[in-house]
Write a protein that holds these residues in place. Structure first.
Motif, PDB file in Angstrom:
ATOM      1  N   GLU A 100       0.743  -1.186  -0.015  1.00  0.00           N
ATOM      2  CA  GLU A 100      -0.008   0.099  -0.036  1.00  0.00           C
ATOM      3  C   GLU A 100       0.940   1.203  -0.148  1.00  0.00           C
ATOM      4  O   GLU A 100       0.432   2.425  -0.020  1.00  0.00           O
ATOM      5  N   LYS A 101       2.054   1.090   0.093  1.00  0.00           N
ATOM      6  CA  LYS A 101       3.076   2.204   0.162  1.00  0.00           C
ATOM      7  C   LYS A 101       4.066   2.361  -1.152  1.00  0.00           C
ATOM      8  O   LYS A 101       4.199   1.209  -1.862  1.00  0.00           O
ATOM      9  N   ASP A 102       4.374   3.278  -1.693  1.00  0.00           N
ATOM     10  CA  ASP A 102       5.188   3.427  -2.826  1.00  0.00           C
ATOM     11  C   ASP A 102       6.475   3.062  -2.349  1.00  0.00           C
ATOM     12  O   ASP A 102       6.946   2.667  -1.518  1.00  0.00           O
ATOM     13  N   TYR A 103       7.614   3.072  -3.525  1.00  0.00           N
ATOM     14  CA  TYR A 103       8.880   2.541  -3.199  1.00  0.00           C
ATOM     15  C   TYR A 103       9.668   3.652  -2.539  1.00  0.00           C
ATOM     16  O   TYR A 103       9.253   5.049  -2.749  1.00  0.00           O
ATOM     17  N   SER A 104      10.257   3.106  -1.401  1.00  0.00           N
ATOM     18  CA  SER A 104      11.096   4.109  -0.787  1.00  0.00           C
ATOM     19  C   SER A 104      12.136   3.320  -0.031  1.00  0.00           C
ATOM     20  O   SER A 104      12.178   2.103  -0.104  1.00  0.00           O
ATOM     21  N   GLU A 105      13.244   4.033   0.548  1.00  0.00           N
ATOM     22  CA  GLU A 105      14.330   3.081   0.940  1.00  0.00           C
ATOM     23  C   GLU A 105      13.776   2.322   2.224  1.00  0.00           C
ATOM     24  O   GLU A 105      14.274   1.164   2.306  1.00  0.00           O
ATOM     25  N   GLU A 106      12.920   2.820   2.923  1.00  0.00           N
ATOM     26  CA  GLU A 106      12.354   1.798   3.966  1.00  0.00           C
ATOM     27  C   GLU A 106      11.286   1.011   3.726  1.00  0.00           C
ATOM     28  O   GLU A 106      11.149  -0.104   4.437  1.00  0.00           O
ATOM     29  N   ASN A 107      10.785   0.778   2.531  1.00  0.00           N
ATOM     30  CA  ASN A 107       9.759  -0.033   1.844  1.00  0.00           C
ATOM     31  C   ASN A 107      10.115  -0.929   0.804  1.00  0.00           C
ATOM     32  O   ASN A 107       9.246  -1.432   0.097  1.00  0.00           O
ATOM     33  N   THR A 108      11.641  -1.056   0.609  1.00  0.00           N
ATOM     34  CA  THR A 108      12.003  -1.900  -0.378  1.00  0.00           C
ATOM     35  C   THR A 108      13.238  -2.938  -0.022  1.00  0.00           C
ATOM     36  O   THR A 108      13.654  -2.642   1.061  1.00  0.00           O
ATOM     37  N   ILE A 109      13.095  -4.007  -0.491  1.00  0.00           N
ATOM     38  CA  ILE A 109      13.790  -5.236  -0.148  1.00  0.00           C
ATOM     39  C   ILE A 109      14.395  -5.474  -1.523  1.00  0.00           C
ATOM     40  O   ILE A 109      13.862  -5.554  -2.734  1.00  0.00           O
ATOM     41  N   PHE A 110      15.741  -6.121  -1.801  1.00  0.00           N
ATOM     42  CA  PHE A 110      16.344  -6.825  -2.799  1.00  0.00           C
ATOM     43  C   PHE A 110      15.576  -8.112  -2.917  1.00  0.00           C
ATOM     44  O   PHE A 110      15.810  -8.907  -2.030  1.00  0.00           O
ATOM     45  N   ALA A 111      15.060  -8.578  -4.189  1.00  0.00           N
ATOM     46  CA  ALA A 111      14.562  -9.784  -4.519  1.00  0.00           C
ATOM     47  C   ALA A 111      14.784 -10.307  -5.943  1.00  0.00           C
ATOM     48  O   ALA A 111      15.306  -9.409  -6.562  1.00  0.00           O
ATOM     49  N   THR A 112      14.784 -11.519  -6.149  1.00  0.00           N
ATOM     50  CA  THR A 112      14.791 -11.880  -7.421  1.00  0.00           C
ATOM     51  C   THR A 112      13.555 -11.570  -8.268  1.00  0.00           C
ATOM     52  O   THR A 112      12.727 -11.437  -7.767  1.00  0.00           O
ATOM     53  N   ARG A 113      13.994 -11.543  -9.801  1.00  0.00           N
ATOM     54  CA  ARG A 113      12.863 -11.222 -10.555  1.00  0.00           C
ATOM     55  C   ARG A 113      11.612 -12.110 -10.589  1.00  0.00           C
ATOM     56  O   ARG A 113      10.534 -11.732 -10.421  1.00  0.00           O
ATOM     57  N   VAL A 114      11.935 -13.340 -10.415  1.00  0.00           N
ATOM     58  CA  VAL A 114      10.797 -14.349 -10.190  1.00  0.00           C
ATOM     59  C   VAL A 114      10.158 -14.277  -8.871  1.00  0.00           C
ATOM     60  O   VAL A 114       8.882 -14.398  -8.763  1.00  0.00           O
ATOM     61  N   GLN A 115      10.884 -13.922  -7.659  1.00  0.00           N
ATOM     62  CA  GLN A 115      10.115 -13.453  -6.580  1.00  0.00           C
ATOM     63  C   GLN A 115       9.605 -12.326  -6.715  1.00  0.00           C
ATOM     64  O   GLN A 115       8.051 -12.282  -6.174  1.00  0.00           O
ATOM     65  N   PHE A 116       9.748 -11.228  -7.331  1.00  0.00           N
ATOM     66  CA  PHE A 116       8.983 -10.128  -7.651  1.00  0.00           C
ATOM     67  C   PHE A 116       7.750 -10.513  -8.328  1.00  0.00           C
ATOM     68  O   PHE A 116       6.603  -9.949  -8.011  1.00  0.00           O
ATOM     69  N   PHE A 117       7.802 -11.055  -9.355  1.00  0.00           N
ATOM     70  CA  PHE A 117       6.706 -11.504 -10.287  1.00  0.00           C
ATOM     71  C   PHE A 117       5.586 -12.528  -9.346  1.00  0.00           C
ATOM     72  O   PHE A 117       4.375 -12.226  -9.375  1.00  0.00           O
ATOM     73  N   ALA A 118       6.063 -13.403  -8.583  1.00  0.00           N
ATOM     74  CA  ALA A 118       5.537 -14.355  -7.848  1.00  0.00           C
ATOM     75  C   ALA A 118       4.473 -13.361  -6.792  1.00  0.00           C
ATOM     76  O   ALA A 118       3.223 -13.362  -6.724  1.00  0.00           O
ATOM     77  N   ILE A 119       5.199 -12.421  -6.088  1.00  0.00           N
ATOM     78  CA  ILE A 119       4.515 -11.639  -4.977  1.00  0.00           C
ATOM     79  C   ILE A 119       3.592 -10.750  -5.731  1.00  0.00           C
ATOM     80  O   ILE A 119       2.371 -10.392  -5.466  1.00  0.00           O
ATOM     81  N   GLU A 120       3.982 -10.115  -6.798  1.00  0.00           N
ATOM     82  CA  GLU A 120       3.208  -9.007  -7.565  1.00  0.00           C
ATOM     83  C   GLU A 120       2.063  -9.514  -8.144  1.00  0.00           C
ATOM     84  O   GLU A 120       1.001  -9.001  -8.083  1.00  0.00           O
ATOM     85  N   ILE A 121       2.216 -10.794  -8.739  1.00  0.00           N
ATOM     86  CA  ILE A 121       0.948 -11.451  -9.347  1.00  0.00           C
ATOM     87  C   ILE A 121      -0.033 -11.803  -8.223  1.00  0.00           C
ATOM     88  O   ILE A 121      -1.103 -11.331  -8.493  1.00  0.00           O
TER      89      ILE A 121
END
Length: 146
Positions: A106-127
């Motif tokens: 529910e929040k935008d990208y920011s230093e406090e609200n971001t984590i480094f992930a793999t591309r397929v992790q990103f896809f899985a979670i955002e899907i």
């Protein structure tokens, strides 16, 4: 409302605009893709269905709305994620490349609200966030008349 009802409710102009928006490459939207298109209609890859079903089989209990660092970085999580991600080697381009992922959807990208992930992790979670309605908040905030 079912996703089919949403498309059927659009006027001809609305359906045409939605089809055009969905046909554009993700790069055309920059960081505003989720807020530009209703997330339930957004397709991130050709394998969205496979990624989502495998993700939810593997991570039934994972709260994708509000991730914690340990959900991705604890030793136990790393092993589960490694097995999950490796099944997409050769299927998802650059599946293990690093990308930024929002912890709280529910929040935008920011230093406090971001984590480094793999591309397929990103896809899985955002899907999952799209299909489960968690990205609707961002879309409604940016498009109050939607």
């Amino acid at each position: 409302m079912a996703s089919d009802d949403g498309l059927a409710a659009l006027s001809a102009d609305g359906a045409s605009a939605a089809a055009h928006a969905l046909s554009l490459p993700a790069e055309a939207y920059g960081n505003d893709l989720i807020s530009s298109v209703d997330p339930k209609f957004l397709k991130l890859t050709k394998l969205d269905d496979n990624i989502y079903s495998s993700f939810r089989e593997t991570f039934k209990e994972l709260d994708v709305k509000q991730l914690k660092e340990d959900d991705l970085k604890s030793e136990q999580a790393k092993e589960r994620w490694r097995l999950f991600c490796n099944q997409f080697e050769g299927l998802v381009e650059d599946f293990n490349y690093g990308t930024l992922l929002r912890l709280d959807c529910e929040k935008d990208y920011s230093e406090e609200n971001t984590i480094f992930a793999t591309r397929v992790q990103f896809f899985a979670i955002e899907i999952a966030r799209n299909r489960e309605g968690y990205n609707d908040t961002v879309h409604r905030f940016k498009n109050p008349k939607s």
